[in-house]
Write a protein that holds these residues in place. Structure first.
Motif: not given
Length: 302
Positions: A197-198, A249-252, A268-270, A276-277
């Protein structure tokens, strides 16, 4: 190359979640979310179990344990306590390695103690819990054919490096490489899945106990130094909240990946900034590859 996460994962009713670093931020938000699900069970951990007082004490679905990921003895004790509590039903369906903190500042001034503590927490702590979790998931899978998911919380800092955070980046880059390698060791029949998770900037207590700084170095003090410029941008972002993500939001997003009944993404970029980066870095790397194509070939066909 051995593929990863090849089968859809179905979150079972009565699934057991083990989450590290539940005292604040992402860990607290995820523990709160899982605790709100009547068909899920939670093992919430923190270095100081008193920091878990926001969770109820009288819910049989919730177990609160002290866990310091930098201590092998503490990790062993937590797994033993979980096994004792759950008895013959001991298993883990979802493990979230969230414990960690940021070390920032001038790299030249970082001490041996500071740098070793950072890597011990971010990398070795994650590795300790991951390997114990794999063992539990393997053994339970043989009997019940369920598998599981191990979420390792990295960061945009595990994809892109910025000035003034060298050892934080080193720890997160290590987590990324470790996770990808271990994921490729899994037999597809085990259905043990990994997700890195990123997230980009999260509204968490990074100016409190989740953030440490090295001593300033006079050679890097000028306002036009890259690290000082970045600090200015970060302070503006924290103050205004622009492009910052809520821990909830990360938890969801983590819960969605676990419960949607689909294949689990390895990465999983969040957040819009992270996505975008990540895309920009991948595109820039392709350009760099083409620029050194002839040199890289060493006379071999590409």
């Amino acid at each position: 190359m051995n593929p990863v996460n090849t089968k859809p994962y179905t979150l079972p009713s009565g699934a057991v979640w083990l989450i590290t670093g539940c005292s604040s931020g992402i860990g607290r938000a995820l523990a709160t979310l899982v605790a709100s699900k009547p068909d899920q069970r939670l093992i919430a951990t923190a270095r100081n179990v008193s920091d878990l007082s926001y969770l109820p004490d009288n819910d049989s679905r919730i177990l609160k344990l002290p866990l310091d990921v930098t201590s092998p003895a503490s990790v062993n004790s937590a797994f033993t306590a979980a096994r004792t509590h759950l008895g013959s039903d001991f298993h883990l369906d979802i493990v979230v390695n969230n414990a960690g903190y940021s070390l920032s500042g001038d790299t030249e001034s970082a001490t041996e103690e500071e740098t070793h503590a950072e890597i011990e927490t971010l990398f070795f702590g994650t590795a300790r819990v991951t390997t114990r979790a794999i063992e539990v998931m393997r053994q339970h899978r043989r009997a019940h054919d369920q598998g599981g998911i191990i979420f390792n919380i990295s960061s945009l800092a595990g994809l892109c490096a910025f000035p003034g955070h060298a050892y934080y980046h080193a720890g997160k880059f290590a987590v990324e490489g470790f996770t990808e390698s271990v994921a490729r060791e899994m037999h597809p029949d085990w259905n043990i899945n990994f997700c890195i998770v990123e997230p980009s900037g999260v509204k968490t207590n990074f100016e409190g106990h989740s953030k440490a700084r090295t001593a300033p170095h006079p050679a890097y003090a000028a306002d036009d130094m890259p690290a000082r410029k970045l600090e200015g941008y970060v302070k503006i972002g924290i103050k205004t909240g622009i492009q910052m993500i809520e821990p909830s939001q990360i938890a969801d997003a983590i819960y969605m990946i676990a419960s949607r009944g689909d294949k689990v993404p390895l990465r999983l970029p969040l957040g819009g900034v992270a996505w975008k980066m990540a895309k920009a870095k991948a595109e820039a790397f392709l350009g760099e590859l083409e620029g050194v194509r002839e040199i890289s070939a060493l006379g071999q066909e590409i």
